[in-house]
Enzyme design. Structure first.
Site, PDB file in Angstrom:
ATOM      1  N   HIS A  54      -0.416  10.002 -11.858  1.00  0.00           N
ATOM      2  CA  HIS A  54      -0.889   8.621 -11.608  1.00  0.00           C
ATOM      3  C   HIS A  54       0.188   7.847 -10.846  1.00  0.00           C
ATOM      4  CE1 HIS A  54      -3.385   9.023 -15.586  1.00  0.00           C
ATOM      5  NE2 HIS A  54      -3.842   9.795 -14.603  1.00  0.00           N
ATOM      6  N   HIS A 109       9.209  -3.778  -3.055  1.00  0.00           N
ATOM      7  CA  HIS A 109       8.397  -3.985  -1.849  1.00  0.00           C
ATOM      8  C   HIS A 109       9.246  -4.529  -0.701  1.00  0.00           C
ATOM      9  CE1 HIS A 109       4.697  -4.975   0.342  1.00  0.00           C
ATOM     10  NE2 HIS A 109       5.286  -6.114   0.655  1.00  0.00           N
ATOM     11  N   ASP A 118       0.834  -1.208   0.000  1.00  0.00           N
ATOM     12  CA  ASP A 118       0.000   0.000   0.000  1.00  0.00           C
ATOM     13  C   ASP A 118       0.869   1.259   0.000  1.00  0.00           C
ATOM     14  OD1 ASP A 118       1.103  -0.067   2.458  1.00  0.00           O
ATOM     15  OD2 ASP A 118      -0.769   0.027   3.587  1.00  0.00           O
ATOM     16  N   CYS A 125       4.852  -0.056   2.716  1.00  0.00           N
ATOM     17  CA  CYS A 125       5.360  -1.360   3.185  1.00  0.00           C
ATOM     18  C   CYS A 125       6.628  -1.213   4.019  1.00  0.00           C
ATOM     19  CB  CYS A 125       5.586  -2.307   2.021  1.00  0.00           C
ATOM     20  SG  CYS A 125       6.750  -1.685   0.787  1.00  0.00           S
TER      21      CYS A 125
END
Length: 208
Positions: A201, A120, A13, A16
């Site tokens: 974006h 991540h 999200d 992390c």
């Protein structure tokens, strides 16, 4: 201590890194907003150390940026959090199997471990057996005289090598992403960043 090193998955999200640190330090996967505040306060309080040259953006702008839950953390944030908790943070990179230890220069006597796949961060923990509940996880390890954490270090490294063998990482120079907003495809982190800057974006999905 007998057991195995396991990878504890942290939700993807954009926070992390912070939630992985929250888990290994406090067994809490929901510390992102609190730890972002900690970092902003540390940076704001030492404008000399955290200069624009160091941060890549003006001090005040960086503080606003890091408080935004859409923004990702990295090396700067790990170094500050190591100091905040008074523990070393070892970050294992799956693609290269390299381990960077933050806070090492302070001679702390405990260490926690994270694992990074190129995009991540997840947490690493010592579990008594495969499938054991997370409440049995040990995430804080004493640093020994030789500045290692003993046999746990070898177990962690084996897990990282195994993840590398399975190619459980994202090659950020060459991976392909699709923008979740306009569905345009981009290649590599550089193009993704350029697209995000041009359009605002920030929701990308990897696709093969």
């Amino acid at each position: 201590m007998e057991g195995i090193v396991v990878r504890r998955v942290i939700p993807s999200d954009n926070s992390c890194l912070f939630n992985a640190v929250g888990y290994v330090m406090d067994h809490d996967k929901h510390k992102a907003s609190e730890l972002r505040q900690v970092i902003a306060a540390a940076v704001a309080s030492d404008k000399e150390k955290y200069s624009e040259a160091f941060l890549g953006k003006p001090n005040g702008e960086y503080c606003e940026w890091i408080l935004n839950p859409e923004k990702w953390g990295g090396a700067i944030e790990l170094a500050i959090l190591a100091e905040y908790y008074g523990r070393e943070i070892a970050a294992y990179d799956i693609q290269t199997t390299r381990c960077d230890v933050y806070g090492q220069e302070h001679g702390y006597n405990e260490r926690v471990m994270l694992i990074y796949d190129g995009l991540h961060y997840d947490a690493l923990a010592m579990s008594p057996f495969d499938g054991a509940p997370e409440e049995f996880d040990q995430t804080i390890f004493p640093v020994q005289k030789d500045r290692t954490i003993g046999s746990v270090e070898g177990l962690a490294f084996n897990l990282v090598k195994e993840q590398q063998r399975k190619r459980s990482f994202t090659d950020t120079a060459n991976f392909t992403l699709r923008c979740g907003v306009c569905q345009i495809g981009v290649k590599g982190q550089k193009e993704a960043v350029e697209h995000a800057q041009a359009t605002g974006h920030v929701n990308f999905q990897e696709y093969k």
